[in-house]
Design an enzyme around this catalytic site. Sequence first.
Site, PDB file in Angstrom:
ATOM      1  N   ARG A 141       0.853  -1.193   0.000  1.00  0.00           N
ATOM      2  CA  ARG A 141       0.000   0.000   0.000  1.00  0.00           C
ATOM      3  C   ARG A 141       0.883   1.234   0.000  1.00  0.00           C
ATOM      4  NH1 ARG A 141      -5.227  -1.869   1.713  1.00  0.00           N
ATOM      5  NH2 ARG A 141      -6.137  -2.208  -0.318  1.00  0.00           N
ATOM      6  N   GLN A 197      -0.475   2.377  -6.160  1.00  0.00           N
ATOM      7  CA  GLN A 197      -1.937   2.511  -6.073  1.00  0.00           C
ATOM      8  C   GLN A 197      -2.645   2.058  -7.348  1.00  0.00           C
ATOM      9  OE1 GLN A 197      -2.429   6.479  -4.539  1.00  0.00           O
ATOM     10  NE2 GLN A 197      -3.551   5.743  -2.770  1.00  0.00           N
ATOM     11  N   ASP A 241      -3.173  -1.733  -7.565  1.00  0.00           N
ATOM     12  CA  ASP A 241      -3.718  -2.344  -6.356  1.00  0.00           C
ATOM     13  C   ASP A 241      -5.083  -2.990  -6.620  1.00  0.00           C
ATOM     14  OD1 ASP A 241      -4.650  -2.944  -3.850  1.00  0.00           O
ATOM     15  OD2 ASP A 241      -4.074  -1.044  -2.957  1.00  0.00           O
ATOM     16  N   SER A 247      -7.831  -2.647  -3.831  1.00  0.00           N
ATOM     17  CA  SER A 247      -8.562  -1.379  -3.830  1.00  0.00           C
ATOM     18  C   SER A 247      -9.592  -1.333  -4.953  1.00  0.00           C
ATOM     19  CB  SER A 247      -7.611  -0.200  -4.017  1.00  0.00           C
ATOM     20  OG  SER A 247      -6.836  -0.020  -2.875  1.00  0.00           O
ATOM     21  N   TYR A 260      -3.620  -0.876   7.564  1.00  0.00           N
ATOM     22  CA  TYR A 260      -4.368  -2.063   7.964  1.00  0.00           C
ATOM     23  C   TYR A 260      -4.637  -2.097   9.460  1.00  0.00           C
ATOM     24  CZ  TYR A 260      -3.569  -4.184   3.408  1.00  0.00           C
ATOM     25  OH  TYR A 260      -3.557  -4.459   2.076  1.00  0.00           O
TER      26      TYR A 260
HETATM   27  P1  NAD Z   1      -9.400  -3.858   4.823  1.00  0.00           P
HETATM   28  O1  NAD Z   1     -10.194  -4.424   3.695  1.00  0.00           O
HETATM   29  O2  NAD Z   1      -8.209  -4.604   5.282  1.00  0.00           O
HETATM   30  O3  NAD Z   1     -10.373  -3.656   6.083  1.00  0.00           O
HETATM   31  C1  NAD Z   1     -11.557  -2.907   5.957  1.00  0.00           C
HETATM   32  C2  NAD Z   1     -11.692  -1.968   7.142  1.00  0.00           C
HETATM   33  O4  NAD Z   1     -12.086  -2.711   8.299  1.00  0.00           O
HETATM   34  C3  NAD Z   1     -10.414  -1.238   7.528  1.00  0.00           C
HETATM   35  O5  NAD Z   1     -10.653   0.150   7.487  1.00  0.00           O
HETATM   36  C4  NAD Z   1     -10.125  -1.727   8.949  1.00  0.00           C
HETATM   37  O6  NAD Z   1      -9.534  -0.736   9.753  1.00  0.00           O
HETATM   38  C5  NAD Z   1     -11.509  -2.082   9.411  1.00  0.00           C
HETATM   39  N1  NAD Z   1     -11.572  -2.954  10.589  1.00  0.00           N
HETATM   40  C6  NAD Z   1     -10.790  -4.016  10.922  1.00  0.00           C
HETATM   41  N2  NAD Z   1     -11.179  -4.542  12.095  1.00  0.00           N
HETATM   42  C7  NAD Z   1     -12.245  -3.817  12.525  1.00  0.00           C
HETATM   43  C8  NAD Z   1     -13.093  -3.884  13.658  1.00  0.00           C
HETATM   44  N3  NAD Z   1     -12.911  -4.801  14.613  1.00  0.00           N
HETATM   45  N4  NAD Z   1     -14.079  -2.967  13.777  1.00  0.00           N
HETATM   46  C9  NAD Z   1     -14.273  -2.020  12.824  1.00  0.00           C
HETATM   47  N5  NAD Z   1     -13.521  -1.922  11.727  1.00  0.00           N
HETATM   48  C10 NAD Z   1     -12.511  -2.799  11.566  1.00  0.00           C
HETATM   49  O7  NAD Z   1      -8.985  -2.355   4.502  1.00  0.00           O
HETATM   50  P2  NAD Z   1      -8.742  -1.678   3.082  1.00  0.00           P
HETATM   51  O8  NAD Z   1     -10.014  -1.377   2.417  1.00  0.00           O
HETATM   52  O9  NAD Z   1      -7.803  -2.540   2.364  1.00  0.00           O
HETATM   53  O10 NAD Z   1      -8.097  -0.278   3.433  1.00  0.00           O
HETATM   54  C11 NAD Z   1      -7.265  -0.070   4.525  1.00  0.00           C
HETATM   55  C12 NAD Z   1      -6.535   1.265   4.402  1.00  0.00           C
HETATM   56  O11 NAD Z   1      -5.521   1.222   3.417  1.00  0.00           O
HETATM   57  C13 NAD Z   1      -7.396   2.459   4.060  1.00  0.00           C
HETATM   58  O12 NAD Z   1      -7.000   3.529   4.894  1.00  0.00           O
HETATM   59  C14 NAD Z   1      -7.037   2.780   2.651  1.00  0.00           C
HETATM   60  O13 NAD Z   1      -7.215   4.143   2.333  1.00  0.00           O
HETATM   61  C15 NAD Z   1      -5.580   2.398   2.651  1.00  0.00           C
HETATM   62  N6  NAD Z   1      -5.128   2.120   1.284  1.00  0.00           N
HETATM   63  C16 NAD Z   1      -3.954   2.698   0.830  1.00  0.00           C
HETATM   64  C17 NAD Z   1      -3.497   2.416  -0.463  1.00  0.00           C
HETATM   65  C18 NAD Z   1      -2.220   3.018  -1.005  1.00  0.00           C
HETATM   66  O14 NAD Z   1      -1.712   3.954  -0.462  1.00  0.00           O
HETATM   67  N7  NAD Z   1      -1.694   2.446  -2.084  1.00  0.00           N
HETATM   68  C19 NAD Z   1      -4.217   1.577  -1.280  1.00  0.00           C
HETATM   69  C20 NAD Z   1      -5.395   1.005  -0.775  1.00  0.00           C
HETATM   70  C21 NAD Z   1      -5.812   1.290   0.504  1.00  0.00           C
END
Ligand code: NAD
Length: 379
Positions: free
Chosen positions: A127, A132, A135, A138, A235
């Site tokens: 990430r 991006q 990904d 995403s 994460y």
């Molecule tokens: P994910 O699919 O791993 O999880 C989904 C969400 O569930 C996350 O926000 C996590 O914090 C939440 N979660 C986990 N346990 C929980 C609980 N017990 N109660 C409530 N919520 C809970 O997450 P994702 O969609 O892959 O995204 C995670 C982060 O990564 C985001 O901030 C996103 O913006 C970031 N991201 C960055 C990049 C990059 O910079 N290249 C790319 C994709 C995502």
Amino acid sequence: MTEPQGQRIAVLKERAAGETRVSATPETVKKLIALGAAVSVECRAGSNASISDEDYLAAGADVGPVEAVLSGAEIVFGVQGPDPALLGGTKPGAWVVATLDPFGQRARVDAYAAAGLEALAMEFMPRITRAQSMDVLSSQSNLAGYKAVIAAADTYGRAFPMMMTAAGTVSAAKCFVMGVGVAGLQAIATARRLGAQVSATDVRSATKEQILSLGAKPIFVENVAGIEGEGSGGYATEMSEEYQKAQAELVSSHIAKQDIVVTTALIPGRAAPRLITDAQIATMKPGSVIFDLAVAQGGNVEGSVADQVVERHGVKIMGFSNTPAHLPADASALYARNLFNFLSAFWDKEQGKPVLDEEIGDAVRLTQGGKVVNARLLG
Ligand code: NAD
């Protein structure tokens, strides 16, 4: 089949049940050929995503049966990991570029290693900003968050927006999104567009601002510390017992007033955290709908069953085993662009093939030289 020139990329028809996506589109086939690759597409690979063999031919690909497509291929594209037994005709050390479910399908990873293949797991893309556009988690989560709300709205026996009619007022649906990553953010945006009153929660404090910026209400555990900022690599990790208890209390009081709940919480490499119990479901209004986006990873909701609508205490609980597959055309278009962006970022013009760097290569590479080499699988 014409004589291969440059790197030969094989695009397979997906064989997993319910998989409708395809790993290359006519658009990305053209771009891959422009890089200097030759692309061979298996017959009917795009049929579930509304892409015909003629469309691939017109883009410059060869189209043929699986053996011909794989014969001599240096790179094999898939959405899900192909059966290693299928890949016998590929060049030694050929790349397998797909979502490989490395933790869930460890035996398959071992088989790629034994076959001398270099398996590259696209869900292990780091990430980081420059990755991006590559990904797949995403791009697919974004569409899944949208589809979850649309499917829940379709199952819900009432409307989402407030409507003032001559026969009286229809009140707006209340929608609660649990887990505000990529899918959750799109779920919030979609529910808002449909006119619902939206609230959302996460364990990562950085999401509070994001929830507010989408016009939704943040619902957060206040008395026990959650994860400061973004969390490691964006994460979440597993939360303490104390946090889980506080979260359960918060959810219990909030959930009873909701019409729609969409859960999206995931922890990489682990079963999805349980966020809603049967006792909590019992407090909800009959006719409410819960969409469990994590159902295929073990489920956030007690009693959810993939690809079924389960009724508990008058509440409908649903979730798809493969949500992006319910939007095959868009999911394929974005996934295919992710794979193209990946190869093109590393395309070495002199060598006429992609050469990975350490940061991204080491993150996604599962097998090489007959061995499993990925730190996350070895450690
Ligand atoms: P994910 O699919 O791993 O999880 C989904 C969400 O569930 C996350 O926000 C996590 O914090 C939440 N979660 C986990 N346990 C929980 C609980 N017990 N109660 C409530 N919520 C809970 O997450 P994702 O969609 O892959 O995204 C995670 C982060 O990564 C985001 O901030 C996103 O913006 C970031 N991201 C960055 C990049 C990059 O910079 N290249 C790319 C994709 C995502």
